[in-house]
Design a protein around this motif. Structure first.
Motif, PDB file in Angstrom:
ATOM      1  N   ASN A   1       0.865  -1.281   0.114  1.00  0.00           N
ATOM      2  CA  ASN A   1       0.155  -0.029   0.070  1.00  0.00           C
ATOM      3  C   ASN A   1       0.809   1.397   0.013  1.00  0.00           C
ATOM      4  N   ILE A   2       2.071   1.332  -0.877  1.00  0.00           N
ATOM      5  CA  ILE A   2       2.643   2.692  -0.817  1.00  0.00           C
ATOM      6  C   ILE A   2       2.834   2.728  -2.436  1.00  0.00           C
ATOM      7  N   ASP A   3       3.321   4.071  -2.764  1.00  0.00           N
ATOM      8  CA  ASP A   3       3.671   4.400  -4.020  1.00  0.00           C
ATOM      9  C   ASP A   3       4.956   3.850  -4.864  1.00  0.00           C
ATOM     10  N   THR A   4       4.964   3.802  -5.756  1.00  0.00           N
ATOM     11  CA  THR A   4       6.123   3.354  -6.357  1.00  0.00           C
ATOM     12  C   THR A   4       7.473   3.858  -5.932  1.00  0.00           C
ATOM     13  N   LYS A   5       7.322   5.221  -6.297  1.00  0.00           N
ATOM     14  CA  LYS A   5       8.744   5.999  -5.709  1.00  0.00           C
ATOM     15  C   LYS A   5       9.298   5.712  -4.295  1.00  0.00           C
ATOM     16  N   THR A   6       8.210   5.805  -3.601  1.00  0.00           N
ATOM     17  CA  THR A   6       8.694   5.371  -2.151  1.00  0.00           C
ATOM     18  C   THR A   6       8.972   3.777  -1.972  1.00  0.00           C
ATOM     19  N   GLU A   7       8.402   2.990  -2.557  1.00  0.00           N
ATOM     20  CA  GLU A   7       8.919   1.485  -2.456  1.00  0.00           C
ATOM     21  C   GLU A   7      10.201   1.476  -2.970  1.00  0.00           C
ATOM     22  N   GLU A   8      10.781   2.213  -3.969  1.00  0.00           N
ATOM     23  CA  GLU A   8      12.130   2.153  -4.338  1.00  0.00           C
ATOM     24  C   GLU A   8      12.835   2.618  -3.376  1.00  0.00           C
ATOM     25  N   LEU A   9      12.734   3.756  -2.660  1.00  0.00           N
ATOM     26  CA  LEU A   9      13.503   4.184  -1.536  1.00  0.00           C
ATOM     27  C   LEU A   9      13.568   3.307  -0.308  1.00  0.00           C
ATOM     28  N   ILE A  10      12.474   2.742   0.013  1.00  0.00           N
ATOM     29  CA  ILE A  10      12.463   1.320   0.983  1.00  0.00           C
ATOM     30  C   ILE A  10      13.180   0.109   0.555  1.00  0.00           C
ATOM     31  N   GLN A  11      13.034  -0.101  -0.747  1.00  0.00           N
ATOM     32  CA  GLN A  11      13.906  -1.138  -1.257  1.00  0.00           C
ATOM     33  C   GLN A  11      15.525  -0.624  -1.088  1.00  0.00           C
ATOM     34  N   ALA A  12      15.702   0.572  -1.266  1.00  0.00           N
ATOM     35  CA  ALA A  12      17.310   0.644  -1.088  1.00  0.00           C
ATOM     36  C   ALA A  12      17.728   0.668   0.404  1.00  0.00           C
ATOM     37  N   SER A  13      16.597   0.908   1.299  1.00  0.00           N
ATOM     38  CA  SER A  13      16.757   0.757   2.793  1.00  0.00           C
ATOM     39  C   SER A  13      17.223  -0.850   3.085  1.00  0.00           C
ATOM     40  N   ILE A  14      16.161  -1.718   2.339  1.00  0.00           N
ATOM     41  CA  ILE A  14      16.237  -3.153   2.608  1.00  0.00           C
ATOM     42  C   ILE A  14      17.608  -3.638   2.111  1.00  0.00           C
ATOM     43  N   ASP A  15      18.051  -3.079   1.104  1.00  0.00           N
ATOM     44  CA  ASP A  15      19.158  -3.680   0.522  1.00  0.00           C
ATOM     45  C   ASP A  15      20.461  -3.310   1.319  1.00  0.00           C
ATOM     46  N   LYS A  16      20.331  -2.086   1.900  1.00  0.00           N
ATOM     47  CA  LYS A  16      21.472  -1.745   2.808  1.00  0.00           C
ATOM     48  C   LYS A  16      21.708  -2.527   3.932  1.00  0.00           C
ATOM     49  N   ILE A  17      20.477  -2.944   4.846  1.00  0.00           N
ATOM     50  CA  ILE A  17      20.329  -3.448   6.029  1.00  0.00           C
ATOM     51  C   ILE A  17      20.606  -4.718   5.993  1.00  0.00           C
TER      52      ILE A  17
END
Length: 210
Positions: free
Chosen positions: A134-150
């Protein structure tokens, strides 16, 4: 991942020892979690839920919680969480006061604050529970970047129906009605065209191309 609600919440609760294991055991680095100090155990586990709780306080206070961190340390966690652009765009930056339960922010923005909170706490184990729903595509990309880092540095557990979140993980465990029915890498599971995960992934992929 599961077809019904049974299983995933139970797993999270057991890892955190919100209730004790009745059968079997959970080991962390070979140590039974029953033998680990409860306060220490829970400090080692960071969880981001689909709707993280945001207090009616400043973003800085929401990130540091009971710790006392410098503005520089807070901004470092904000950068790691890919939340810098969002937070610096606020009138008061990290001193912006959130409405009750974070209602002044979108679902995605609350997720980014929650990621910054996790980076500030630096737990050993990271659990992501349907956080990209339930989030927009741009924010999902930012979150995915955070996931990749952690996930490069932490033991990470992703609970997800959105399969794009998990295709690159080391092991996928498929739950159905609280039972493990398949496990393996994405490639291993999709190599069986009659498997539950394979059919689920093909249906998911088809829905994206329609």
């Amino acid at each position: 991942m599961e077809e019904q609600v049974h299983g995933k919440t139970t797993i999270i609760n057991l890892i955190n020892r919100f209730y004790e294991i009745q059968k079997g055991e959970i080991l962390l680095d070979g140590v039974n979690i029953k033998d680990i100090n409860l306060r220490y155990l829970r400090k080692q586990v960071g969880i981001i839920l689909q709707d993280p709780f945001i207090f009616a306080k400043s973003i800085k206070e929401n990130i540091e919680l009971n710790d006392n961190l410098s503005d520089e340390a807070i901004m470092e966690t904000v950068k790691l969480a890919s939340a810098e652009e969002f937070i610096q765009g606020l009138p008061n930056g990290i001193d912006e006061i959130a409405d009750e339960r974070g209602n002044s922010f979108s679902a995605g923005q609350k997720q980014l604050i929650a990621f910054a909170r996790i980076f500030a706490k630096d737990p050993s184990i990271f659990i992501l529970d349907e956080a990209t729903a339930n989030i927009d595509t741009k924010t999902e990309e930012l979150i995915q970047a955070s996931i990749d880092k952690i996930s490069k540095e932490k033991t990470s557990i992703f609970i997800a129906h959105r399969l794009s979140t998990i295709v690159n993980v080391d092991k996928i465990i498929v739950l159905n009605n609280g039972e493990i029915i398949e496990q393996g890498s994405h490639n291993e599971l999709t190599s069986n065209p009659d498997g539950y995960y394979s059919k689920l992934y093909n249906a998911y992929y088809t829905s994206l191309t329609v």
